[in-house]
Enzyme design. Structure first.
Site, PDB file in Angstrom:
ATOM      1  N   MET A 155     -35.791  60.782  31.208  1.00 12.73           N
ATOM      2  CA  MET A 155     -37.023  60.146  30.751  1.00 12.73           C
ATOM      3  C   MET A 155     -37.214  60.411  29.264  1.00 12.73           C
ATOM      4  O   MET A 155     -37.208  61.553  28.817  1.00 12.73           O
ATOM      5  CB  MET A 155     -38.220  60.689  31.542  1.00 12.73           C
TER       6      MET A 155
ATOM      7  N   ASP B 226     -40.350  50.693  39.472  1.00 14.13           N
ATOM      8  CA  ASP B 226     -41.037  51.982  39.364  1.00 14.13           C
ATOM      9  C   ASP B 226     -42.090  52.130  40.455  1.00 14.13           C
ATOM     10  O   ASP B 226     -43.044  51.349  40.522  1.00 14.13           O
ATOM     11  CB  ASP B 226     -41.729  52.096  38.000  1.00 14.13           C
TER      12      ASP B 226
ATOM     13  N   SER C 228     -37.704  46.619  33.506  1.00 16.34           N
ATOM     14  CA  SER C 228     -38.618  47.291  34.427  1.00 16.34           C
ATOM     15  C   SER C 228     -39.795  46.393  34.765  1.00 16.34           C
ATOM     16  O   SER C 228     -40.556  45.986  33.871  1.00 16.34           O
ATOM     17  CB  SER C 228     -39.139  48.590  33.809  1.00 16.34           C
TER      18      SER C 228
ATOM     19  N   MET D   7     -41.397  57.955  41.365  1.00 16.62           N
ATOM     20  CA  MET D   7     -42.221  58.965  40.693  1.00 16.62           C
ATOM     21  C   MET D   7     -43.294  59.399  41.685  1.00 16.62           C
ATOM     22  O   MET D   7     -44.467  59.044  41.571  1.00 16.62           O
ATOM     23  CB  MET D   7     -42.819  58.391  39.404  1.00 16.62           C
TER      24      MET D   7
ATOM     25  N   HIS E 266     -37.001  53.742  41.037  1.00 19.18           N
ATOM     26  CA  HIS E 266     -37.343  55.025  40.427  1.00 19.18           C
ATOM     27  C   HIS E 266     -38.605  55.543  41.103  1.00 19.18           C
ATOM     28  O   HIS E 266     -39.697  55.012  40.897  1.00 19.18           O
ATOM     29  CB  HIS E 266     -37.571  54.831  38.924  1.00 19.18           C
TER      30      HIS E 266
ATOM     31  N   HIS F 151     -35.213  47.211  37.480  1.00 22.78           N
ATOM     32  CA  HIS F 151     -35.772  48.549  37.654  1.00 22.78           C
ATOM     33  C   HIS F 151     -37.155  48.449  38.288  1.00 22.78           C
ATOM     34  O   HIS F 151     -38.020  47.701  37.815  1.00 22.78           O
ATOM     35  CB  HIS F 151     -35.876  49.232  36.287  1.00 22.78           C
TER      36      HIS F 151
ATOM     37  N   MET G 281     -44.966  54.584  41.841  1.00 21.61           N
ATOM     38  CA  MET G 281     -45.818  55.705  41.436  1.00 21.61           C
ATOM     39  C   MET G 281     -46.891  55.936  42.492  1.00 21.61           C
ATOM     40  O   MET G 281     -47.452  54.984  43.034  1.00 21.61           O
ATOM     41  CB  MET G 281     -46.491  55.406  40.099  1.00 21.61           C
TER      42      MET G 281
ATOM     43  N   ASP H  68     -35.042  55.899  30.139  1.00 17.07           N
ATOM     44  CA  ASP H  68     -36.234  55.114  30.458  1.00 17.07           C
ATOM     45  C   ASP H  68     -37.397  55.593  29.596  1.00 17.07           C
ATOM     46  O   ASP H  68     -37.776  56.754  29.652  1.00 17.07           O
ATOM     47  CB  ASP H  68     -36.564  55.289  31.942  1.00 17.07           C
TER      48      ASP H  68
END
Length: 223
Positions: free
Chosen positions: A138, A35, A10, A68, A66, A33, A37, A176
């Protein structure tokens, strides 16, 4: 499809000022990966599409986004050029809305994943697993890296594995949060396919050696 062992470092744990160099340190990673956010769905802000696109242009590795974020129906399709796009069940109205968004993503040319926080049950998804390419469990509260692994989520992994195998599905199970050598072995025994590892990889003296060690631990537990 039989259980797989895919390691996805990640970049949330990488040096944001030197992402290309950090990515080059894990040439043997199976996935990368990413992320995203928004400081609304989770109490943190990482980066958005422009940075994610810059990362995608600098790697040949399969890219795993991913999200979020709130309102994934609005934003998720913009990530269709990536290999997989995962959004949160908690960010949409219900499972039917999640299935509809997954169909939109698949039609746009990407795989579609659904994620659940540690406190969210997976039972509502069990009859709909064919509609998703991946379920991300998660094992920490989303929003921050470096948290400790929550072993109680492995019950959800086992429930997913049982249904996926019983129905002969290709849906992958991803985990994760707090993943390292020891927790990867526990997770593999429960049925995980894809292991997201951040602080246990980036920032170490030899990130690729960490990827290899996590893969070996997971593969050994599956065997």
């Amino acid at each position: 499809m039989s259980q797989q062992t895919l390691i996805a470092p990640s970049i949330l744990a990488a040096d944001f000022a030197d992402l290309a160099a950090n990515i080059a340190e894990v040439p043997g990673a199976d996935w990368l990966h990413i992320d995203v956010m928004d400081n609304h769905f989770v109490p943190n802000l990482s980066f958005g599409l422009p940075v994610a696109e810059a990362v995608r242009r600098r790697t040949e590795t399969f890219t795993d986004v991913h999200l979020m974020i709130e309102n994934p129906e609005r934003w998720a399709p913009e990530y269709a050029a990536f290999g997989n796009v995962t959004f949160h069940l908690e960010a949409v109205a219900d499972v039917d809305a999640a299935v509809a968004l997954a169909a939109t993503l698949r039609a746009a040319g990407t795989r579609a994943g659904i994620s659940v926080k540690p406190g969210t049950p997976v039972e509502p998804l069990l009859d709909h697993l064919a509609d998703f390419d991946l379920v991300l469990v998660m094992s920490v509260e989303p929003g921050f890296g470096g948290q400790s692994f929550m072993p109680e989520v492995l019950g959800k992994v086992r429930a997913l594995r049982t249904r996926i195998d019983a129905d002969g599905l290709n849906t992958l199970i991803e985990i994760d949060g707090g993943i390292g050598v020891e927790t990867a072995a526990e997770s593999a025994a429960a049925g995980v396919d894809v292991y997201v590892a951040g602080s246990s990889v980036f920032g170490k003296d030899d990130p690729q050696a960490q990827v290899d060690a996590i893969r070996a631990a997971a593969a050994g537990a599956v065997a």
